[in-house]
Design a protein around this motif. Structure first.
Motif, PDB file in Angstrom:
ATOM      1  N   ASP A  68       0.827  -1.207   0.000  1.00 20.24           N
ATOM      2  CA  ASP A  68       0.000   0.000   0.000  1.00 20.24           C
ATOM      3  C   ASP A  68       0.862   1.257   0.000  1.00 20.24           C
ATOM      4  O   ASP A  68       1.971   1.266   0.549  1.00 20.24           O
ATOM      5  CB  ASP A  68      -0.911   0.034   1.227  1.00 20.24           C
ATOM      6  CG  ASP A  68      -1.975  -1.054   1.202  1.00 20.24           C
ATOM      7  OD1 ASP A  68      -2.126  -1.708   0.147  1.00 20.24           O
ATOM      8  OD2 ASP A  68      -2.645  -1.246   2.236  1.00 20.24           O
ATOM      9  N   ALA A  69       0.342   2.313  -0.603  1.00 23.68           N
ATOM     10  CA  ALA A  69       1.007   3.615  -0.575  1.00 23.68           C
ATOM     11  C   ALA A  69       0.695   4.303   0.758  1.00 23.68           C
ATOM     12  O   ALA A  69      -0.258   3.944   1.459  1.00 23.68           O
ATOM     13  CB  ALA A  69       0.535   4.469  -1.738  1.00 23.68           C
ATOM     14  N   ILE A  70       1.512   5.291   1.093  1.00 21.30           N
ATOM     15  CA  ILE A  70       1.327   6.049   2.331  1.00 21.30           C
ATOM     16  C   ILE A  70       1.518   7.536   2.034  1.00 21.30           C
ATOM     17  O   ILE A  70       2.430   7.916   1.300  1.00 21.30           O
ATOM     18  CB  ILE A  70       2.337   5.620   3.418  1.00 21.30           C
ATOM     19  CG1 ILE A  70       2.187   4.140   3.757  1.00 21.30           C
ATOM     20  CG2 ILE A  70       2.161   6.472   4.677  1.00 21.30           C
ATOM     21  CD1 ILE A  70       3.248   3.630   4.719  1.00 21.30           C
ATOM     22  N   TYR A  71       0.650   8.349   2.619  1.00 18.96           N
ATOM     23  CA  TYR A  71       0.850   9.799   2.595  1.00 18.96           C
ATOM     24  C   TYR A  71       0.699  10.315   4.025  1.00 18.96           C
ATOM     25  O   TYR A  71      -0.315  10.049   4.688  1.00 18.96           O
ATOM     26  CB  TYR A  71      -0.167  10.499   1.703  1.00 18.96           C
ATOM     27  CG  TYR A  71      -0.115  12.004   1.851  1.00 18.96           C
ATOM     28  CD1 TYR A  71       0.910  12.744   1.283  1.00 18.96           C
ATOM     29  CD2 TYR A  71      -1.073  12.672   2.613  1.00 18.96           C
ATOM     30  CE1 TYR A  71       0.980  14.115   1.451  1.00 18.96           C
ATOM     31  CE2 TYR A  71      -1.015  14.043   2.780  1.00 18.96           C
ATOM     32  CZ  TYR A  71       0.013  14.761   2.199  1.00 18.96           C
ATOM     33  OH  TYR A  71       0.081  16.116   2.383  1.00 18.96           O
ATOM     34  N   GLY A  72       1.699  11.027   4.504  1.00 15.90           N
ATOM     35  CA  GLY A  72       1.644  11.585   5.845  1.00 15.90           C
ATOM     36  C   GLY A  72       1.952  13.065   5.852  1.00 15.90           C
ATOM     37  O   GLY A  72       2.636  13.578   4.957  1.00 15.90           O
ATOM     38  N   GLU A  73       1.464  13.749   6.865  1.00 14.50           N
ATOM     39  CA  GLU A  73       1.656  15.197   6.953  1.00 14.50           C
ATOM     40  C   GLU A  73       3.130  15.575   7.008  1.00 14.50           C
ATOM     41  O   GLU A  73       3.553  16.556   6.396  1.00 14.50           O
ATOM     42  CB  GLU A  73       0.941  15.751   8.182  1.00 14.50           C
ATOM     43  CG  GLU A  73       1.129  17.245   8.335  1.00 14.50           C
ATOM     44  CD  GLU A  73       0.486  17.827   9.576  1.00 14.50           C
ATOM     45  OE1 GLU A  73       0.427  19.066   9.675  1.00 14.50           O
ATOM     46  OE2 GLU A  73       0.041  17.042  10.444  1.00 14.50           O
ATOM     47  N   GLU A  74       3.926  14.805   7.735  1.00 17.43           N
ATOM     48  CA  GLU A  74       5.309  15.208   7.970  1.00 17.43           C
ATOM     49  C   GLU A  74       6.295  14.715   6.916  1.00 17.43           C
ATOM     50  O   GLU A  74       7.290  15.375   6.641  1.00 17.43           O
ATOM     51  CB  GLU A  74       5.761  14.718   9.356  1.00 17.43           C
ATOM     52  CG  GLU A  74       4.863  15.155  10.496  1.00 17.43           C
ATOM     53  CD  GLU A  74       4.652  16.660  10.548  1.00 17.43           C
ATOM     54  OE1 GLU A  74       5.512  17.426  10.069  1.00 17.43           O
ATOM     55  OE2 GLU A  74       3.593  17.073  11.062  1.00 17.43           O
ATOM     56  N   PHE A  75       6.035  13.563   6.307  1.00 13.02           N
ATOM     57  CA  PHE A  75       7.023  12.972   5.401  1.00 13.02           C
ATOM     58  C   PHE A  75       6.489  12.720   3.990  1.00 13.02           C
ATOM     59  O   PHE A  75       7.165  12.060   3.190  1.00 13.02           O
ATOM     60  CB  PHE A  75       7.572  11.673   5.999  1.00 13.02           C
ATOM     61  CG  PHE A  75       8.276  11.869   7.311  1.00 13.02           C
ATOM     62  CD1 PHE A  75       9.496  12.533   7.376  1.00 13.02           C
ATOM     63  CD2 PHE A  75       7.715  11.415   8.492  1.00 13.02           C
ATOM     64  CE1 PHE A  75      10.144  12.732   8.586  1.00 13.02           C
ATOM     65  CE2 PHE A  75       8.351  11.604   9.714  1.00 13.02           C
ATOM     66  CZ  PHE A  75       9.568  12.272   9.753  1.00 13.02           C
ATOM     67  N   GLY A  76       5.309  13.227   3.669  1.00 14.56           N
ATOM     68  CA  GLY A  76       4.813  13.171   2.304  1.00 14.56           C
ATOM     69  C   GLY A  76       4.433  11.780   1.837  1.00 14.56           C
ATOM     70  O   GLY A  76       4.021  10.925   2.623  1.00 14.56           O
ATOM     71  N   SER A  77       4.610  11.536   0.525  1.00 12.72           N
ATOM     72  CA  SER A  77       4.131  10.312  -0.113  1.00 12.72           C
ATOM     73  C   SER A  77       5.232   9.284  -0.294  1.00 12.72           C
ATOM     74  O   SER A  77       6.395   9.620  -0.539  1.00 12.72           O
ATOM     75  CB  SER A  77       3.528  10.634  -1.482  1.00 12.72           C
ATOM     76  OG  SER A  77       2.390  11.454  -1.361  1.00 12.72           O
ATOM     77  N   SER A  78       4.838   8.028  -0.206  1.00 21.55           N
ATOM     78  CA  SER A  78       5.730   6.927  -0.528  1.00 21.55           C
ATOM     79  C   SER A  78       4.893   5.793  -1.103  1.00 21.55           C
ATOM     80  O   SER A  78       3.735   5.600  -0.716  1.00 21.55           O
ATOM     81  CB  SER A  78       6.491   6.440   0.711  1.00 21.55           C
ATOM     82  OG  SER A  78       5.590   5.960   1.685  1.00 21.55           O
ATOM     83  N   GLY A  79       5.472   5.049  -2.035  1.00 20.44           N
ATOM     84  CA  GLY A  79       4.764   3.940  -2.648  1.00 20.44           C
ATOM     85  C   GLY A  79       3.733   4.405  -3.660  1.00 20.44           C
ATOM     86  O   GLY A  79       3.545   5.603  -3.892  1.00 20.44           O
ATOM     87  N   SER A  80       3.073   3.436  -4.284  1.00 18.35           N
ATOM     88  CA  SER A  80       2.041   3.730  -5.271  1.00 18.35           C
ATOM     89  C   SER A  80       1.031   2.593  -5.282  1.00 18.35           C
ATOM     90  O   SER A  80       1.288   1.518  -4.741  1.00 18.35           O
ATOM     91  CB  SER A  80       2.663   3.892  -6.663  1.00 18.35           C
ATOM     92  OG  SER A  80       3.304   2.684  -7.065  1.00 18.35           O
ATOM     93  N   GLY A  81      -0.099   2.873  -5.869  1.00 19.02           N
ATOM     94  CA  GLY A  81      -1.142   1.868  -5.926  1.00 19.02           C
ATOM     95  C   GLY A  81      -2.487   2.441  -5.562  1.00 19.02           C
ATOM     96  O   GLY A  81      -2.593   3.583  -5.089  1.00 19.02           O
ATOM     97  N   PRO A  82      -3.554   1.667  -5.757  1.00 19.46           N
ATOM     98  CA  PRO A  82      -4.913   2.174  -5.516  1.00 19.46           C
ATOM     99  C   PRO A  82      -5.266   2.339  -4.050  1.00 19.46           C
ATOM    100  O   PRO A  82      -6.176   3.087  -3.712  1.00 19.46           O
ATOM    101  CB  PRO A  82      -5.805   1.112  -6.176  1.00 19.46           C
ATOM    102  CG  PRO A  82      -4.989  -0.145  -6.099  1.00 19.46           C
ATOM    103  CD  PRO A  82      -3.565   0.290  -6.295  1.00 19.46           C
ATOM    104  N   ARG A  83      -4.548   1.636  -3.172  1.00 20.11           N
ATOM    105  CA  ARG A  83      -4.799   1.751  -1.741  1.00 20.11           C
ATOM    106  C   ARG A  83      -3.729   2.648  -1.116  1.00 20.11           C
ATOM    107  O   ARG A  83      -2.529   2.402  -1.270  1.00 20.11           O
ATOM    108  CB  ARG A  83      -4.777   0.372  -1.065  1.00 20.11           C
ATOM    109  CG  ARG A  83      -6.006  -0.477  -1.343  1.00 20.11           C
ATOM    110  CD  ARG A  83      -5.781  -1.913  -0.867  1.00 20.11           C
ATOM    111  NE  ARG A  83      -5.212  -1.995   0.467  1.00 20.11           N
ATOM    112  CZ  ARG A  83      -5.903  -2.288   1.579  1.00 20.11           C
ATOM    113  NH1 ARG A  83      -7.210  -2.497   1.506  1.00 20.11           N
ATOM    114  NH2 ARG A  83      -5.301  -2.381   2.737  1.00 20.11           N
ATOM    115  N   ARG A  84      -4.196   3.689  -0.398  1.00 20.17           N
ATOM    116  CA  ARG A  84      -3.253   4.627   0.196  1.00 20.17           C
ATOM    117  C   ARG A  84      -3.684   4.977   1.611  1.00 20.17           C
ATOM    118  O   ARG A  84      -4.819   5.368   1.852  1.00 20.17           O
ATOM    119  CB  ARG A  84      -3.167   5.899  -0.655  1.00 20.17           C
ATOM    120  CG  ARG A  84      -2.157   6.904  -0.140  1.00 20.17           C
ATOM    121  CD  ARG A  84      -1.823   7.993  -1.142  1.00 20.17           C
ATOM    122  NE  ARG A  84      -2.963   8.819  -1.500  1.00 20.17           N
ATOM    123  CZ  ARG A  84      -2.868  10.120  -1.808  1.00 20.17           C
ATOM    124  NH1 ARG A  84      -1.683  10.717  -1.842  1.00 20.17           N
ATOM    125  NH2 ARG A  84      -3.940  10.798  -2.127  1.00 20.17           N
TER     126      ARG A  84
END
Length: 270
Positions: A68-84
């Motif tokens: 799964d991808a992740i997006y966080g306030e402090e460190f932004g985006s990582s990974g890709s895919g339909p689930r985040r």
């Protein structure tokens, strides 16, 4: 409670497990107040507690949901895919740094653009709110000890309880007059602010909550909670969900009237 009807039950259970770990860490910082406060480029405060909380969440998600991808306030985006997964490690940092207990960790799962899991954990308040798509919305201290949530039945703005964060921002989006008129139209106003306003809408305690400036990490976890409790969540322009730059949540019955009242195209007092 029963979440068997939701295909995201296991994701919600994971969010609870992660929140248990994060709560212990953030409460350690909150109780000791042993940290420095920095100012980010957007002039908002951040502490080591914010960063370490997000790192902990990312680490556990990486092990349990590595695809799964992740997006966080402090460190932004990582990974890709339909689930985040969307993370706000400490929503209400200004409260946190002043010792006010109204702050929370927000964890959400967005699947193909739709927020389907939301968890809000406010350990200093001793409360947690959560929802999974088609599984209902709940509050309590744990999955095993929970109360199902339902929005209010108030159908007129003049009977509504309205919550917001502050006056800041309404003028910048050209809606300051509308906001002031709105506060004079509704039955009662309080600035509970941040996550709490929206959780109170889901509880049926507050009927309308709105803020003029929000980010994805501020809203993603709140959308499923409000919607599964029977309410509506949209931008101030009526775009559903958390894709806009601001947000409004209501019990559903008041949504269209609230949008119209807060619209910059509304030429006269509501």
């Amino acid at each position: 409670m029963s979440l068997h009807s939701s295909p995201y039950t296991e994701d919600l259970r994971l969010a609870h497990m992660i929140a248990d770990s994060v709560d212990s860490q953030t409460m350690g910082f909150f109780n000791s107040m042993d940290f420095e406060v920095e100012t980010k480029p957007d002039l908002t405060p951040v502490t080591v507690a914010d960063r370490q909380a997000e790192e902990l969440i990312r680490g556990q998600l990486g092990r349990a949901r590595g695809r799964d991808a992740i997006y966080g306030e402090e460190f932004g985006s990582s990974g890709s895919g339909p689930r985040r997964w969307i993370i706000d490690p400490i929503d209400g940092t200004k409260n946190f740094i002043r010792g006010v207990p109204a702050w929370a960790t927000l964890i959400a799962l967005v699947d193909h653009g739709e927020p389907v899991v939301g968890l809000v954990s406010a350990p200093a308040l001793g409360r947690r709110w959560w929802a999974a798509k088609d599984g209902g919305a709940y509050t309590g201290k744990s999955l095993s000890s929970a109360k199902k949530l339902s929005v209010s039945k108030v159908s007129k703005l003049e009977d509504a309880y309205f919550s917001y964060s502050s006056l800041y921002g309404w003028k910048e989006i050209g809606r300051h007059r509308n906001f002031m008129d709105f506060t004079e139209t509704v039955w009662r106003t309080r600035a509970f602010g941040d996550f709490w306003s929206y959780c109170l809408v889901a509880e049926g305690v507050v009927d309308v909550a709105a803020e003029p400036e929000l980010n994805l990490h501020d809203m993603a976890a709140l959308v499923p909670i409000v919607q599964e409790a029977g309410g509506r969540f949209s931008s101030l322009d009526g775009d559903p969900g958390c894709s806009g730059p601001n947000g409004i949540a209501t019990n559903g019955l008041l949504h269209d009237a609230a949008l119209a009242a807060l619209s910059p195209d509304n030429p006269s007092p509501v």
